[in-house]
Design a protein around this motif. Structure first.
Motif, PDB file in Angstrom:
ATOM      1  N   GLU A  36       0.813  -1.221   0.000  1.00 25.64           N
ATOM      2  CA  GLU A  36       0.000   0.000   0.000  1.00 25.64           C
ATOM      3  C   GLU A  36       0.848   1.273   0.000  1.00 25.64           C
ATOM      4  O   GLU A  36       0.314   2.376   0.016  1.00 25.64           O
ATOM      5  N   LEU A  37       2.172   1.125  -0.030  1.00 28.31           N
ATOM      6  CA  LEU A  37       3.073   2.268   0.115  1.00 28.31           C
ATOM      7  C   LEU A  37       2.889   3.328  -0.955  1.00 28.31           C
ATOM      8  O   LEU A  37       2.784   4.518  -0.648  1.00 28.31           O
ATOM      9  N   PHE A  38       2.872   2.925  -2.204  1.00 31.93           N
ATOM     10  CA  PHE A  38       2.801   3.879  -3.306  1.00 31.93           C
ATOM     11  C   PHE A  38       1.578   4.786  -3.159  1.00 31.93           C
ATOM     12  O   PHE A  38       1.685   6.009  -3.232  1.00 31.93           O
ATOM     13  N   GLU A  39       0.425   4.176  -2.928  1.00 28.47           N
ATOM     14  CA  GLU A  39      -0.816   4.941  -2.784  1.00 28.47           C
ATOM     15  C   GLU A  39      -0.781   5.816  -1.531  1.00 28.47           C
ATOM     16  O   GLU A  39      -1.248   6.959  -1.558  1.00 28.47           O
ATOM     17  N   TYR A  40      -0.229   5.287  -0.451  1.00 26.81           N
ATOM     18  CA  TYR A  40      -0.135   6.066   0.790  1.00 26.81           C
ATOM     19  C   TYR A  40       0.684   7.339   0.549  1.00 26.81           C
ATOM     20  O   TYR A  40       0.282   8.429   0.947  1.00 26.81           O
ATOM     21  N   LEU A  41       1.832   7.193  -0.110  1.00 25.88           N
ATOM     22  CA  LEU A  41       2.688   8.352  -0.372  1.00 25.88           C
ATOM     23  C   LEU A  41       2.004   9.356  -1.285  1.00 25.88           C
ATOM     24  O   LEU A  41       2.099  10.572  -1.066  1.00 25.88           O
ATOM     25  N   GLN A  42       1.312   8.877  -2.303  1.00 28.40           N
ATOM     26  CA  GLN A  42       0.602   9.788  -3.197  1.00 28.40           C
ATOM     27  C   GLN A  42      -0.458  10.584  -2.429  1.00 28.40           C
ATOM     28  O   GLN A  42      -0.602  11.790  -2.636  1.00 28.40           O
ATOM     29  N   GLN A  43      -1.184   9.915  -1.555  1.00 29.95           N
ATOM     30  CA  GLN A  43      -2.194  10.600  -0.754  1.00 29.95           C
ATOM     31  C   GLN A  43      -1.549  11.599   0.201  1.00 29.95           C
ATOM     32  O   GLN A  43      -2.062  12.703   0.401  1.00 29.95           O
ATOM     33  N   TYR A  44      -0.424  11.208   0.797  1.00 28.67           N
ATOM     34  CA  TYR A  44       0.254  12.099   1.733  1.00 28.67           C
ATOM     35  C   TYR A  44       0.732  13.368   1.035  1.00 28.67           C
ATOM     36  O   TYR A  44       0.514  14.471   1.533  1.00 28.67           O
ATOM     37  N   ILE A  45       1.367  13.234  -0.134  1.00 30.31           N
ATOM     38  CA  ILE A  45       1.889  14.431  -0.805  1.00 30.31           C
ATOM     39  C   ILE A  45       0.767  15.282  -1.403  1.00 30.31           C
ATOM     40  O   ILE A  45       0.984  16.453  -1.702  1.00 30.31           O
ATOM     41  N   ALA A  46      -0.420  14.721  -1.550  1.00 26.94           N
ATOM     42  CA  ALA A  46      -1.570  15.522  -1.968  1.00 26.94           C
ATOM     43  C   ALA A  46      -2.030  16.430  -0.823  1.00 26.94           C
ATOM     44  O   ALA A  46      -2.584  17.508  -1.061  1.00 26.94           O
ATOM     45  N   ARG A  47      -1.785  16.013   0.430  1.00 28.04           N
ATOM     46  CA  ARG A  47      -2.185  16.792   1.615  1.00 28.04           C
ATOM     47  C   ARG A  47      -1.087  17.713   2.122  1.00 28.04           C
ATOM     48  O   ARG A  47      -1.360  18.782   2.666  1.00 28.04           O
ATOM     49  N   GLU A  48       0.162  17.256   2.020  1.00 22.09           N
ATOM     50  CA  GLU A  48       1.302  17.973   2.597  1.00 22.09           C
ATOM     51  C   GLU A  48       2.348  18.236   1.516  1.00 22.09           C
ATOM     52  O   GLU A  48       2.662  17.334   0.741  1.00 22.09           O
ATOM     53  N   PRO A  49       2.920  19.435   1.479  1.00 17.57           N
ATOM     54  CA  PRO A  49       4.003  19.670   0.519  1.00 17.57           C
ATOM     55  C   PRO A  49       5.258  18.887   0.925  1.00 17.57           C
ATOM     56  O   PRO A  49       5.701  18.971   2.072  1.00 17.57           O
ATOM     57  N   VAL A  50       5.782  18.109  -0.008  1.00 21.10           N
ATOM     58  CA  VAL A  50       6.978  17.302   0.224  1.00 21.10           C
ATOM     59  C   VAL A  50       8.017  17.697  -0.820  1.00 21.10           C
ATOM     60  O   VAL A  50       7.766  17.622  -2.011  1.00 21.10           O
ATOM     61  N   GLU A  51       9.169  18.131  -0.340  1.00 23.16           N
ATOM     62  CA  GLU A  51      10.263  18.561  -1.220  1.00 23.16           C
ATOM     63  C   GLU A  51      10.955  17.393  -1.891  1.00 23.16           C
ATOM     64  O   GLU A  51      11.323  17.446  -3.055  1.00 23.16           O
ATOM     65  N   ARG A  52      11.161  16.321  -1.120  1.00 23.64           N
ATOM     66  CA  ARG A  52      11.859  15.150  -1.643  1.00 23.64           C
ATOM     67  C   ARG A  52      11.600  13.969  -0.727  1.00 23.64           C
ATOM     68  O   ARG A  52      11.202  14.132   0.428  1.00 23.64           O
ATOM     69  N   ILE A  53      11.886  12.792  -1.275  1.00 24.01           N
ATOM     70  CA  ILE A  53      11.803  11.551  -0.515  1.00 24.01           C
ATOM     71  C   ILE A  53      13.204  10.959  -0.449  1.00 24.01           C
ATOM     72  O   ILE A  53      13.928  10.936  -1.446  1.00 24.01           O
ATOM     73  N   VAL A  54      13.575  10.514   0.724  1.00 26.29           N
ATOM     74  CA  VAL A  54      14.856   9.846   0.942  1.00 26.29           C
ATOM     75  C   VAL A  54      14.520   8.401   1.285  1.00 26.29           C
ATOM     76  O   VAL A  54      13.760   8.142   2.208  1.00 26.29           O
ATOM     77  N   ILE A  55      15.072   7.477   0.510  1.00 24.21           N
ATOM     78  CA  ILE A  55      14.780   6.056   0.728  1.00 24.21           C
ATOM     79  C   ILE A  55      16.060   5.340   1.133  1.00 24.21           C
ATOM     80  O   ILE A  55      17.121   5.579   0.559  1.00 24.21           O
ATOM     81  N   GLY A  56      15.942   4.523   2.148  1.00 20.30           N
ATOM     82  CA  GLY A  56      17.102   3.767   2.611  1.00 20.30           C
ATOM     83  C   GLY A  56      17.615   2.836   1.539  1.00 20.30           C
ATOM     84  O   GLY A  56      16.850   2.103   0.919  1.00 20.30           O
ATOM     85  N   GLU A  57      18.927   2.894   1.325  1.00 22.41           N
ATOM     86  CA  GLU A  57      19.574   2.008   0.358  1.00 22.41           C
ATOM     87  C   GLU A  57      20.120   0.802   1.123  1.00 22.41           C
ATOM     88  O   GLU A  57      21.093   0.928   1.872  1.00 22.41           O
ATOM     89  N   PRO A  58      19.472  -0.353   0.942  1.00 20.75           N
ATOM     90  CA  PRO A  58      19.882  -1.523   1.738  1.00 20.75           C
ATOM     91  C   PRO A  58      21.195  -2.131   1.264  1.00 20.75           C
ATOM     92  O   PRO A  58      21.321  -2.555   0.124  1.00 20.75           O
TER      93      PRO A  58
END
Length: 143
Positions: A36-58
C-alpha cells in the motif's frame, strides 16, 4: 518550506518518517504495508508539501547490495516515472535497525514493545532521515 519524507522499505512493511515544515526535526510518521506504500505516499503528498523523498539504500555491512535492493530499485523507478515532481534519492541505511533497537532500549521500552517490528521500521525511517539531514548540514547545505 516543504517537508522531507524518508522511507525504510521492507518486503512486508515500510517505515516512514517526515520532517516538520521547516526541516528542523525528523519524526516518525507511520508504518504501512509495502503493498500500500505507493498509494499512501501519493495521498500524503496531496495533503502535505513534500520537497523530496529519501529512501534507505539496503546494503550489507561490507557495502555489498542486500537482497532487498532490487525491490527498492523497482519502487524508486516506479516513483520517478509516476511522480517526477517529487524527487527520490537513496541514503545508506546500514545499521539503522540496530540503532532503532538501541534507541528503544535507551527510551526504556519493555522487551515486548521492542518486538514490535512496525515500531522498529518507523524508528529506522526516522534515523535515516536524521542522518540524511545531518549529512546535508555537514556538507554546508542549508535546510
Amino acid at each position: 518550506m516543504a517537508r522531507i519524507l524518508s522511507v525504510d522499505y521492507g518486503k512486508k512493511r515500510t517505515g516512514l518518517a517526515v520532517t516538520d515544515p521547516l526541516q528542523l526535526i525528523a519524526g516518525g510518521l507511520a508504518t504501512v504495508s509495502t503493498s500500500e506504500l505507493f498509494e499512501y505516499l501519493q495521498q500524503y503528498i496531496a495533503r502535505e508539501p513534500v520537497e523530496r523523498i529519501v529512501i534507505g539504500e539496503p546494503r550489507q555491512p561490507n557495502g555489498e547490495p542486500s537482497e532487498n535492493l532490487a525491490r527498492v530499485q523497482q519502487f524508486v523507478n516506479r516513483w520517478r516515472k509516476a511522480v517526477p515532481q517529487v524527487p527520490i534519492e537513496y541514503y545508506d541505511e546500514r545499521f539503522t535497525s540496530v540503532l532503532a533497537h538501541q534507541a528503544m532500549i535507551d527510551g526504556g521500552l519493555k522487551k515486548k514493545a521492542r518486538r514490535d517490528k512496525a515500531l522498529v521500521d518507523e524508528i529506522s525511517a526516522t534515523i535515516i532521515l536524521q542522518n540524511y539531514m545531518e549529512s546535508r548540514r555537514m556538507k554546508g547545505f542549508s535546510l
